[in-house]
Design a protein around this motif. Structure first.
Motif, mmCIF file in Angstrom:
data_model
loop_
_atom_site.group_PDB
_atom_site.id
_atom_site.type_symbol
_atom_site.label_atom_id
_atom_site.label_comp_id
_atom_site.label_asym_id
_atom_site.label_seq_id
_atom_site.Cartn_x
_atom_site.Cartn_y
_atom_site.Cartn_z
ATOM 1 N N SER A 1 89.546 70.911 85.113
ATOM 2 C CA SER A 1 88.621 70.339 84.119
ATOM 3 C C SER A 1 89.266 70.173 82.751
ATOM 4 O O SER A 1 88.734 69.466 81.894
ATOM 5 C CB SER A 1 87.373 71.218 83.996
ATOM 6 O OG SER A 1 87.721 72.517 83.537
ATOM 7 N N TYR A 2 90.423 70.836 82.535
ATOM 8 C CA TYR A 2 91.104 70.733 81.242
ATOM 9 C C TYR A 2 92.202 69.672 81.245
ATOM 10 O O TYR A 2 92.778 69.380 80.199
ATOM 11 C CB TYR A 2 91.747 72.075 80.882
ATOM 12 C CG TYR A 2 90.767 73.224 80.778
ATOM 13 C CD1 TYR A 2 89.872 73.308 79.714
ATOM 14 C CD2 TYR A 2 90.746 74.231 81.733
ATOM 15 C CE1 TYR A 2 88.987 74.362 79.609
ATOM 16 C CE2 TYR A 2 89.861 75.305 81.641
ATOM 17 C CZ TYR A 2 88.971 75.361 80.570
ATOM 18 O OH TYR A 2 88.099 76.392 80.484
ATOM 19 N N ILE A 3 92.531 69.116 82.406
ATOM 20 C CA ILE A 3 93.629 68.149 82.480
ATOM 21 C C ILE A 3 93.196 66.820 81.865
ATOM 22 O O ILE A 3 92.175 66.257 82.238
ATOM 23 C CB ILE A 3 94.085 67.957 83.941
ATOM 24 C CG1 ILE A 3 94.629 69.266 84.508
ATOM 25 C CG2 ILE A 3 95.182 66.876 84.023
ATOM 26 C CD1 ILE A 3 95.015 69.203 85.968
ATOM 27 N N ARG A 4 93.981 66.326 80.902
ATOM 28 C CA ARG A 4 93.632 65.095 80.206
ATOM 29 C C ARG A 4 94.750 64.041 80.276
ATOM 30 O O ARG A 4 94.615 62.963 79.719
ATOM 31 C CB ARG A 4 93.357 65.389 78.729
ATOM 32 C CG ARG A 4 92.120 66.240 78.508
ATOM 33 C CD ARG A 4 90.851 65.479 78.875
ATOM 34 N NE ARG A 4 89.668 66.282 78.640
ATOM 35 C CZ ARG A 4 89.116 67.102 79.526
ATOM 36 N NH1 ARG A 4 89.679 67.210 80.730
ATOM 37 N NH2 ARG A 4 88.043 67.806 79.249
ATOM 38 N N GLY A 5 95.852 64.348 80.962
ATOM 39 C CA GLY A 5 96.925 63.370 81.038
ATOM 40 C C GLY A 5 98.057 63.903 81.897
ATOM 41 O O GLY A 5 97.981 64.957 82.508
ATOM 42 N N GLY A 6 99.129 63.109 81.926
ATOM 43 C CA GLY A 6 100.295 63.484 82.715
ATOM 44 C C GLY A 6 100.633 62.414 83.742
ATOM 45 O O GLY A 6 99.790 61.608 84.130
ATOM 46 N N LYS A 7 101.884 62.431 84.202
ATOM 47 C CA LYS A 7 102.327 61.434 85.173
ATOM 48 C C LYS A 7 101.578 61.536 86.494
ATOM 49 O O LYS A 7 101.415 60.547 87.202
ATOM 50 C CB LYS A 7 103.830 61.590 85.413
ATOM 51 C CG LYS A 7 104.700 61.251 84.204
ATOM 52 C CD LYS A 7 106.178 61.254 84.546
ATOM 53 C CE LYS A 7 106.677 62.665 84.833
ATOM 54 N NZ LYS A 7 108.137 62.691 85.023
ATOM 55 N N LYS A 8 101.120 62.722 86.850
ATOM 56 C CA LYS A 8 100.429 62.932 88.124
ATOM 57 C C LYS A 8 98.917 62.992 87.958
ATOM 58 O O LYS A 8 98.193 63.265 88.911
ATOM 59 C CB LYS A 8 100.919 64.226 88.779
ATOM 60 C CG LYS A 8 102.382 64.183 89.193
ATOM 61 C CD LYS A 8 102.770 65.458 89.935
ATOM 62 C CE LYS A 8 104.223 65.377 90.387
ATOM 63 N NZ LYS A 8 104.636 66.616 91.123
ATOM 64 N N PHE A 9 98.437 62.736 86.736
ATOM 65 C CA PHE A 9 96.990 62.815 86.488
ATOM 66 C C PHE A 9 96.290 61.597 87.073
ATOM 67 O O PHE A 9 96.647 60.474 86.774
ATOM 68 C CB PHE A 9 96.744 62.891 84.975
ATOM 69 C CG PHE A 9 95.299 62.896 84.589
ATOM 70 C CD1 PHE A 9 94.431 63.843 85.069
ATOM 71 C CD2 PHE A 9 94.787 61.951 83.707
ATOM 72 C CE1 PHE A 9 93.100 63.871 84.693
ATOM 73 C CE2 PHE A 9 93.470 61.948 83.322
ATOM 74 C CZ PHE A 9 92.618 62.919 83.831
#
Length: 328
Positions: A320-328
């Motif tokens: 729930s905290y993930i907001r970006g990244g190459k694997k998002f």
């Protein structure tokens, strides 16, 4: 001072009527206006490309001035205009969280929104009065000093969003405002809790590298804009060296930190001048959001490889905290 129309109003006839009033008011009284297309459902008859999102307008152009907008609505009501006096949070945002800005007429001075009208009847009530009275009507509005308003890009929330986008080019996952992986009151294994909350965590799975960034921005305090307290920033970022302080796995407490590197971020390089020497004796890196690296972080002496392993294996529990990244 000028008028701003966040276009379009959802009804074509009303939209064209608003523009007709704006043109007449400019012609007769010399009051300028601007038409700003906002992201909205796209009616076939409106072909202008959106320049800004409704969410951005709400968060950065309306919400900060809610008290001022209500005060000016009340001033117009007291001189006989039928204006709805509501907080920005209820006038432009539904209970379900949807934002409705398109069609709004605003009065703006020095990029500060003094008045914002949403409903058809109040919009035309105001435009008719303005066509009659011109600048005399605008003169009754209360004003505020623009220096008391923090620019969006200098606020912590916007800096975090900007960094998430930038870090996403290199890191697999970028997490923002991380607290804990278990809902309050529930017991999970593993249980991972950050204190203070980790503003940004960036994960590079290929290099088995995790960095933590404490983000500080500017605040408005008693009419002045100031950066977040220096000693508060130092104290919080130092805690990252042992963050998360609470990690239990199979009944055993895991000590140490998940962060290979720890960084402190302010908007500009000059924000570090008062305490750069103090921070240089630590492994903490210094980062300007808009001007780049000031001091590179050294390896965190308290990093615990077992803690990192547990964190990475259970990253999905912090989804729930993930907001970006190459694997998002």
């Amino acid at each position: 001072m000028h008028l701003r129309y966040y276009a379009p109003y959802y009804d074509k006839v009303v939209h064209e009527k608003i523009l007709d009033y704006l043109r007449k008011i400019k012609s007769i009284h010399g009051i300028e206006y601007e038409e700003i297309p906002v992201e909205y459902w796209s009616p076939d008859w409106y072909t202008k490309k959106a320049e800004i999102s409704e969410a951005h307008v709400y968060e950065y152009q309306l919400k900060p001035y809610s008290k001022l907008i209500i005060a000016n609505c009340d001033k117009l009501r007291k001189i006989g205009l039928n204006i709805h006096c509501e907080p920005v949070s209820s006038k432009f945002k539904s209970r379900s969280g949807n934002i409705y800005v398109a069609g709004t007429i605003a009065v703006v001075e020095n990029n500060v929104v003094l008045l914002a009208l949403k409903y058809e009847e109040e919009i035309f009530e105001f435009l008719r009065a303005l066509l009659r009275e011109g600048w005399n009507l605008l003169s009754v509005l209360e004003k505020t000093k623009p220096k008391t308003i923090v620019k969006p890009k200098e606020r912590e929330k916007e800096i975090k969003r900007y960094l998430a986008v930038a870090l996403s080019r290199k890191f697999d996952y970028v997490l923002i405002d991380v607290k804990q992986n278990a809902p309050k009151g529930e017991e999970w294994d593993p249980f991972i809790r950050f204190s203070p909350d980790a503003d940004i965590i960036a994960v590079d799975e290929n290099e088995n590298r995790i960095i933590g960034i404490e983000v500080k921005g500017y605040r408005s305090n008693r009419g002045f804009i100031q950066k977040a307290n220096i000693y508060e920033a130092i104290g919080e970022v130092m805690m990252y060296l042992i963050n998360p302080p609470q990690m239990t796995y199979r009944g055993k407490r895991i000590g140490g930190s998940i962060f290979d590197e720890v960084w402190l971020c302010y908007p500009y390089k000059e924000d570090f001048k008062d305490f750069k020497k103090v921070i240089e004796i630590t492994p903490i890196g210094l980062l300007s959001a808009y001007e780049g690296v000031i001091k590179r972080a050294e390896r965190n002496p308290f990093v615990n490889e077992k803690a990192k392993e547990i964190f990475l294996e259970n990253l999905d529990t912090l989804g729930s905290y993930i907001r970006g990244g190459k694997k998002f």
